[in-house]
Design a protein around this motif. Sequence first.
Motif, PDB file in Angstrom:
ATOM      1  N   ASN A 121       0.714  -1.187   0.004  1.00  0.00           N
ATOM      2  CA  ASN A 121      -0.049   0.012  -0.080  1.00  0.00           C
ATOM      3  C   ASN A 121       0.783   1.405  -0.166  1.00  0.00           C
ATOM      4  O   ASN A 121       0.384   2.371  -0.113  1.00  0.00           O
ATOM      5  CB  ASN A 121      -1.086   0.018   1.298  1.00  0.00           C
ATOM      6  CG  ASN A 121      -2.096  -0.848   1.119  1.00  0.00           C
ATOM      7  OD1 ASN A 121      -3.101  -0.288   0.561  1.00  0.00           O
ATOM      8  ND2 ASN A 121      -2.117  -2.074   1.469  1.00  0.00           N
ATOM      9  N   VAL A 122       2.123   1.231   0.176  1.00  0.00           N
ATOM     10  CA  VAL A 122       3.037   2.369   0.340  1.00  0.00           C
ATOM     11  C   VAL A 122       4.227   2.181  -0.578  1.00  0.00           C
ATOM     12  O   VAL A 122       4.966   3.130  -0.423  1.00  0.00           O
ATOM     13  CB  VAL A 122       3.692   2.438   1.868  1.00  0.00           C
ATOM     14  CG1 VAL A 122       2.279   2.662   2.760  1.00  0.00           C
ATOM     15  CG2 VAL A 122       4.474   1.421   2.207  1.00  0.00           C
ATOM     16  N   SER A 123       4.068   1.319  -1.670  1.00  0.00           N
ATOM     17  CA  SER A 123       5.299   1.195  -2.468  1.00  0.00           C
ATOM     18  C   SER A 123       4.948   1.534  -4.039  1.00  0.00           C
ATOM     19  O   SER A 123       5.671   0.937  -4.960  1.00  0.00           O
ATOM     20  CB  SER A 123       5.546  -0.446  -2.354  1.00  0.00           C
ATOM     21  OG  SER A 123       5.848  -0.957  -1.158  1.00  0.00           O
ATOM     22  N   GLY A 124       4.317   2.566  -4.278  1.00  0.00           N
ATOM     23  CA  GLY A 124       3.992   3.138  -5.484  1.00  0.00           C
ATOM     24  C   GLY A 124       3.045   2.343  -6.131  1.00  0.00           C
ATOM     25  O   GLY A 124       2.261   1.441  -5.734  1.00  0.00           O
ATOM     26  N   ILE A 125       3.280   2.237  -7.681  1.00  0.00           N
ATOM     27  CA  ILE A 125       2.534   1.504  -8.304  1.00  0.00           C
ATOM     28  C   ILE A 125       2.792  -0.008  -8.710  1.00  0.00           C
ATOM     29  O   ILE A 125       3.967  -0.084  -9.018  1.00  0.00           O
ATOM     30  CB  ILE A 125       2.148   2.338  -9.702  1.00  0.00           C
ATOM     31  CG1 ILE A 125       1.704   3.508  -9.669  1.00  0.00           C
ATOM     32  CG2 ILE A 125       1.062   1.334 -10.731  1.00  0.00           C
ATOM     33  CD1 ILE A 125       1.609   4.616 -11.183  1.00  0.00           C
ATOM     34  N   GLN A 126       1.792  -1.084  -8.454  1.00  0.00           N
ATOM     35  CA  GLN A 126       2.033  -2.321  -8.493  1.00  0.00           C
ATOM     36  C   GLN A 126       1.501  -2.889  -9.992  1.00  0.00           C
ATOM     37  O   GLN A 126       0.710  -2.136 -10.841  1.00  0.00           O
ATOM     38  CB  GLN A 126       1.533  -3.154  -7.381  1.00  0.00           C
ATOM     39  CG  GLN A 126       1.534  -2.178  -5.833  1.00  0.00           C
ATOM     40  CD  GLN A 126       3.202  -2.358  -5.839  1.00  0.00           C
ATOM     41  OE1 GLN A 126       3.967  -3.652  -5.930  1.00  0.00           O
ATOM     42  NE2 GLN A 126       3.872  -1.492  -5.229  1.00  0.00           N
ATOM     43  N   THR A 127       1.909  -4.132 -10.311  1.00  0.00           N
ATOM     44  CA  THR A 127       1.569  -4.487 -11.564  1.00  0.00           C
ATOM     45  C   THR A 127       0.419  -5.822 -11.177  1.00  0.00           C
ATOM     46  O   THR A 127       0.259  -6.253  -9.924  1.00  0.00           O
ATOM     47  CB  THR A 127       2.682  -4.860 -12.454  1.00  0.00           C
ATOM     48  OG1 THR A 127       3.460  -5.931 -11.590  1.00  0.00           O
ATOM     49  CG2 THR A 127       3.537  -3.966 -12.771  1.00  0.00           C
ATOM     50  N   ASP A 131      -2.545  -4.038 -10.116  1.00  0.00           N
ATOM     51  CA  ASP A 131      -2.525  -2.860 -10.873  1.00  0.00           C
ATOM     52  C   ASP A 131      -3.716  -1.982 -10.465  1.00  0.00           C
ATOM     53  O   ASP A 131      -4.931  -2.336 -10.689  1.00  0.00           O
ATOM     54  CB  ASP A 131      -2.599  -3.056 -12.446  1.00  0.00           C
ATOM     55  CG  ASP A 131      -2.303  -2.148 -13.358  1.00  0.00           C
ATOM     56  OD1 ASP A 131      -2.951  -0.814 -12.962  1.00  0.00           O
ATOM     57  OD2 ASP A 131      -1.644  -2.210 -14.355  1.00  0.00           O
ATOM     58  N   PRO A 132      -3.470  -0.574 -10.266  1.00  0.00           N
ATOM     59  CA  PRO A 132      -4.688   0.305  -9.976  1.00  0.00           C
ATOM     60  C   PRO A 132      -5.729   0.418 -11.041  1.00  0.00           C
ATOM     61  O   PRO A 132      -6.756   0.708 -10.632  1.00  0.00           O
ATOM     62  CB  PRO A 132      -3.985   1.432  -9.843  1.00  0.00           C
ATOM     63  CG  PRO A 132      -2.522   1.602  -9.434  1.00  0.00           C
ATOM     64  CD  PRO A 132      -2.232   0.131 -10.240  1.00  0.00           C
ATOM     65  N   THR A 139      -7.338   6.306  -5.452  1.00  0.00           N
ATOM     66  CA  THR A 139      -6.078   7.462  -6.068  1.00  0.00           C
ATOM     67  C   THR A 139      -6.078   8.744  -4.905  1.00  0.00           C
ATOM     68  O   THR A 139      -5.041   9.198  -5.245  1.00  0.00           O
ATOM     69  CB  THR A 139      -6.274   7.793  -7.595  1.00  0.00           C
ATOM     70  OG1 THR A 139      -7.919   8.420  -7.563  1.00  0.00           O
ATOM     71  CG2 THR A 139      -6.540   6.485  -8.539  1.00  0.00           C
ATOM     72  N   SER A 142      -4.044   7.206  -1.089  1.00  0.00           N
ATOM     73  CA  SER A 142      -3.531   6.196  -1.514  1.00  0.00           C
ATOM     74  C   SER A 142      -3.782   4.630  -0.750  1.00  0.00           C
ATOM     75  O   SER A 142      -3.465   4.862   0.568  1.00  0.00           O
ATOM     76  CB  SER A 142      -2.138   6.218  -1.429  1.00  0.00           C
ATOM     77  OG  SER A 142      -1.613   7.294  -2.147  1.00  0.00           O
TER      78      SER A 142
END
Lengths: 241, 357
Positions: A121-127, A131-132, A139, A142
């Motif tokens: 939840n705190v590591s930027g965008i995931q895949t 994926d958001p 958004t 976060s």
Amino acid sequence: MNKANNTIFVLAFCWIMLAIPIAGFSQKQVTLIFHHKAGNEDLVLGNSYTTALGEKITVQRFRYYISNISITDKQGKTTLLPVEYFLVDEADSLSKIINLSVPDNTIGSIQFLLGVDSIRNVSGIQTGALDPMRGMFWTWNSGYIMAKLEGISESSTIAGHYFTYHIGGFKGPNSTLKTITLNIPQTTTVQELHINADINTWFKNSSEIRTSETPVCHMPGPLAKKIADNYSSMFSINTIR
Amino acid sequence: MKGMKKIIVILSILTTAISWVSIDTLYRKPKPVPFPVPKGWPQPVYDFSKNPLTEEGIALGKKLFYDTRLSKDGEISCASCHQQFGAFNTYDHNLSHGFNNSLTTRNAPGLFNLAWQKEYMWDGGINHLDLQPLAPITAENEMAETIENVINKLKLDKEYQQLFKAAFGDETINTQRLGKAISQFELQLVSSNSKYDKVMRGEAAFILPEQLGYDIFKKKCITCHSEPMFTDYSYRNVGLPIDSYLKDFGRMKITGDPADSLKFKVPSLRNVAMTFPYGHDGRLFSLMSVFEHYRKNMVVSATTDPLLKNKMALSNYEIGQLTAFLYTLTDSSFLKDPRFAPPGNENSGKLPADIHR
């Protein structure tokens, strides 16, 4: 380096390369199969049900994240499986089948996180499943939506009689992360584990949630926590094969 | 034994050769770009190891930042609301214009020194720079688009296919890479060359009013607007009363804690002469109105910062000196840096006609 040494290196390398697939083969397969329920009935998107509190609802969306799966074997030894994230979605039948490779399929219990652990939840965008783009991420604040239940309720007082429960929050007192443990009645060899997930628990468990009073939950906080507490017991074992 | 050795040697030479040939023809490694930390500044908090800066990544990020196709109607880019001559704020606008004649509910802040920031937006709701673009892209009153549509538009575009490959090694275009590329461009926006910085580096000297203003600033403002970033990145209530239409409770929206009611992130004051109007909803239209707010118009409530419980005493004389000092925070080389200009306009170096200082 002398010749003998060289040969040993080459041989060692070959053994390692050979050992990798063998280790893979010695793993056993367990398949988790989720069955979504509304009480005793099978959940079908678009169909109407009466909740445990007597409200008539039609479910349009039901989704949740499963992650950090671990297995406890007959000796009581717990193995954390490689970290993977699964988005189980009623609208996508393939997503309701999760194949796992486990060291031993004689299982005493299975544990998993209902939700996405705080580090993701705190590591930027995931895949992938995280994926958001999958619509399970806030958004503006976060964090992942751990579970989602949406539909129409005759009792809802907002436009369109909608109810939308987006449950999330990973921080401190607002955490909605739930560790689920399912005990296998008699430790047995398991190939398929059929698991029920009952949406009725969302409405009635430790708290009573009425779409007439709270049709919307769109942020972390007390309401999200109550609903998460409720749904933390939505899973039960259906059958073992 | 001898034969086997030969085979091993030949095989290894062959595999190495093939891998080199394919790397060379299919993929040129992106060129790393260093991130120099200005002298005396803290280490950045952005984790560059997860998103190493490269020339190709930065170029891609800049193209995305200036690309109106990120919006639903193809009219709005990030740069529509973040303009270089306003230190990447929306110049001279209290609120910005979004999709279909809508308005944002907050003032667009300048964008610079983002690598030192841990949380973004006035309420700190976004916890990673890479994630930030997803908010304006999907907001109905900003770009009003879906992430899926944006990714699909980019995937269909030959040029983007090449640019993503050049930046990240293969043609995969996904949300993560979109965010990383935009971050790479935004991380370049370092503003550290104002007169104030030159004075600190011993390359220039303040004139008397600036020096006097600096002394007052150190007494009255520095707890919140701390050097060298001119913000301590905390959330505070400085007594701007609730706007009955916008109903913006700031940080409380994120934490749900009534103790955070009306608290907003302390904004940096770098380039402050260019980032008017001021405050989270742009209701303060000039520096003078900011000072009038601090000394007269504040509405003190339960969550107002303890430092400001009795408002702030400021004489006209002090306001004059403070203004002189605040003007030394303008970094004109940043405002005109051709590296940040719209693609194709890098060499014009011209300020827009309506700019008034």
